[in-house]
Scaffold this active site. Structure first.
Site, PDB file in Angstrom:
ATOM      1  N   HIS A   1       0.799  -1.232   0.000  1.00 37.53           N
ATOM      2  CA  HIS A   1       0.000   0.000   0.000  1.00 37.53           C
ATOM      3  C   HIS A   1       0.829   1.277   0.000  1.00 37.53           C
ATOM      4  O   HIS A   1       0.362   2.317  -0.445  1.00 37.53           O
ATOM      5  CB  HIS A   1      -1.014   0.003   1.166  1.00 37.53           C
ATOM      6  CG  HIS A   1      -0.429   0.230   2.516  1.00 37.53           C
ATOM      7  ND1 HIS A   1       0.195  -0.765   3.240  1.00 37.53           N
ATOM      8  CD2 HIS A   1      -0.378   1.342   3.297  1.00 37.53           C
ATOM      9  CE1 HIS A   1       0.598  -0.278   4.401  1.00 37.53           C
ATOM     10  NE2 HIS A   1       0.263   0.998   4.459  1.00 37.53           N
ATOM     11  N   ASP A   2       2.057   1.218   0.486  1.00 39.44           N
ATOM     12  CA  ASP A   2       2.904   2.413   0.531  1.00 39.44           C
ATOM     13  C   ASP A   2       3.995   2.407  -0.534  1.00 39.44           C
ATOM     14  O   ASP A   2       4.917   3.219  -0.478  1.00 39.44           O
ATOM     15  CB  ASP A   2       3.551   2.548   1.915  1.00 39.44           C
ATOM     16  CG  ASP A   2       2.608   3.157   2.940  1.00 39.44           C
ATOM     17  OD1 ASP A   2       1.654   3.850   2.538  1.00 39.44           O
ATOM     18  OD2 ASP A   2       2.832   2.952   4.146  1.00 39.44           O
TER      19      ASP A   2
ATOM     20  N   LYS B   1       5.464   5.488  -2.205  1.00 40.89           N
ATOM     21  CA  LYS B   1       6.402   6.384  -1.509  1.00 40.89           C
ATOM     22  C   LYS B   1       7.780   6.375  -2.166  1.00 40.89           C
ATOM     23  O   LYS B   1       8.611   7.224  -1.855  1.00 40.89           O
ATOM     24  CB  LYS B   1       6.507   6.009  -0.025  1.00 40.89           C
ATOM     25  CG  LYS B   1       5.270   6.413   0.763  1.00 40.89           C
ATOM     26  CD  LYS B   1       5.430   6.112   2.241  1.00 40.89           C
ATOM     27  CE  LYS B   1       4.215   6.576   3.030  1.00 40.89           C
ATOM     28  NZ  LYS B   1       4.317   6.207   4.454  1.00 40.89           N
TER      29      LYS B   1
ATOM     30  N   HIS C   1       0.669   9.554  -2.652  1.00 46.01           N
ATOM     31  CA  HIS C   1       1.315   8.237  -2.697  1.00 46.01           C
ATOM     32  C   HIS C   1       0.364   7.086  -3.030  1.00 46.01           C
ATOM     33  O   HIS C   1       0.781   6.140  -3.705  1.00 46.01           O
ATOM     34  CB  HIS C   1       2.153   7.958  -1.428  1.00 46.01           C
ATOM     35  CG  HIS C   1       1.390   7.476  -0.251  1.00 46.01           C
ATOM     36  ND1 HIS C   1       0.918   8.320   0.723  1.00 46.01           N
ATOM     37  CD2 HIS C   1       1.015   6.219   0.126  1.00 46.01           C
ATOM     38  CE1 HIS C   1       0.284   7.608   1.635  1.00 46.01           C
ATOM     39  NE2 HIS C   1       0.324   6.335   1.298  1.00 46.01           N
TER      40      HIS C   1
ATOM     41  N   HIS D   1      -7.374   3.684   0.465  1.00 48.33           N
ATOM     42  CA  HIS D   1      -7.148   3.405   1.896  1.00 48.33           C
ATOM     43  C   HIS D   1      -7.004   4.661   2.752  1.00 48.33           C
ATOM     44  O   HIS D   1      -6.962   4.569   3.974  1.00 48.33           O
ATOM     45  CB  HIS D   1      -5.969   2.439   2.105  1.00 48.33           C
ATOM     46  CG  HIS D   1      -4.598   3.047   1.976  1.00 48.33           C
ATOM     47  ND1 HIS D   1      -3.959   3.230   0.761  1.00 48.33           N
ATOM     48  CD2 HIS D   1      -3.731   3.491   2.921  1.00 48.33           C
ATOM     49  CE1 HIS D   1      -2.763   3.747   0.963  1.00 48.33           C
ATOM     50  NE2 HIS D   1      -2.602   3.934   2.268  1.00 48.33           N
ATOM     51  N   HIS D   2      -6.965   5.838   2.112  1.00 52.65           N
ATOM     52  CA  HIS D   2      -6.983   7.087   2.885  1.00 52.65           C
ATOM     53  C   HIS D   2      -8.322   7.827   2.770  1.00 52.65           C
ATOM     54  O   HIS D   2      -8.432   8.985   3.169  1.00 52.65           O
ATOM     55  CB  HIS D   2      -5.827   8.008   2.484  1.00 52.65           C
ATOM     56  CG  HIS D   2      -4.517   7.599   3.089  1.00 52.65           C
ATOM     57  ND1 HIS D   2      -4.280   7.646   4.448  1.00 52.65           N
ATOM     58  CD2 HIS D   2      -3.383   7.106   2.528  1.00 52.65           C
ATOM     59  CE1 HIS D   2      -3.050   7.216   4.687  1.00 52.65           C
ATOM     60  NE2 HIS D   2      -2.490   6.877   3.548  1.00 52.65           N
TER      61      HIS D   2
ATOM     62  N   ASP E   1      -3.855   0.231   8.930  1.00 47.02           N
ATOM     63  CA  ASP E   1      -2.765   1.164   8.651  1.00 47.02           C
ATOM     64  C   ASP E   1      -2.689   2.239   9.738  1.00 47.02           C
ATOM     65  O   ASP E   1      -1.616   2.522  10.289  1.00 47.02           O
ATOM     66  CB  ASP E   1      -3.008   1.791   7.275  1.00 47.02           C
ATOM     67  CG  ASP E   1      -1.948   2.794   6.865  1.00 47.02           C
ATOM     68  OD1 ASP E   1      -0.757   2.540   7.117  1.00 47.02           O
ATOM     69  OD2 ASP E   1      -2.303   3.832   6.271  1.00 47.02           O
TER      70      ASP E   1
END
Length: 198
Positions: A68-69, A72, A97, A121-122, A150
């Site tokens: 998921h990151d 970045k 990101h 997811h944000h 998260d």
């Protein structure tokens, strides 16, 4: 890595190799990210099982949690590891990101639940999240699970700009933001899982 490699079909192994390199690059830039993603994957798997996700959706959720990151990799190291508050332009960069992650993982676009989990997811349950401002059950379940997992792990973790919270404090944050930032069902599920562990 070996556990994740098993998720990919043989014709996806070349893609897995590229993903592994990217994960290593992100980890080198931001040591926090990889261990964080592993822990988030464990929380997601437990929540997903309780909520009855089938084997394929659970597989895609676990991959999504690990990756998921990955976007970045596009963020400068000095922004990732900044010990003072981010400027508005840096914050905007950081908020991109999830989109960077989706762009990188475009070859996996047939895994729709994986891509949607990462992309959204944000998002917030009350519709005040990003990138799309969708709300409630319009946010895919996998994304709502990933959001809670998260956030919980992030609250517990030390970062360059703050110390991690105590477990009870993080749990209180989840309760306080249930129904606004977080899906209440997912919060209750994680709280029950953590209570059984004690």
């Amino acid at each position: 890595f070996e556990e994740i490699k098993a998720f990919f079909d043989s014709d996806e192994n070349q893609l897995f190799g590229g993903v592994r390199v990217l994960l290593s690059t992100v980890s080198a830039k931001d040591r926090y990210t990889f261990k964080h993603s592993e822990r988030v994957m464990e929380y997601c798997e437990k929540i997903g099982k309780v909520l009855g996700l089938n084997k394929n959706r659970l597989r895609e959720l676990k991959i999504a949690a690990l990756l998921h990151d990955i976007g970045k990799v596009e963020i400068p190291e000095e922004v990732l590891n900044k010990s003072t508050p981010l400027s508005s332009s840096e914050l905007l960069l950081m908020r991109n990101h999830p989109s960077y992650s989706v762009d990188i993982l475009e070859p996996l676009s047939d895994m729709e639940s994986l891509i949607h989990a990462i992309k959204f997811h944000h998002e917030r349950y009350d519709g005040k999240g990003y990138p799309s401002g969708i709300r409630g059950n319009n946010i895919p379940l996998e994304a709502r699970i990933l959001c809670v997992a998260d956030a919980y792990d992030a609250m517990l973790s030390d970062r360059p700009y703050r110390r991690g919270m105590e477990k009870e404090e993080a749990l209180e944050e989840l309760r306080d933001n249930s129904g606004t930032q977080f899906d209440p069902l997912v919060v209750d599920t994680l709280l029950n899982i953590l209570n059984k562990r004690n």
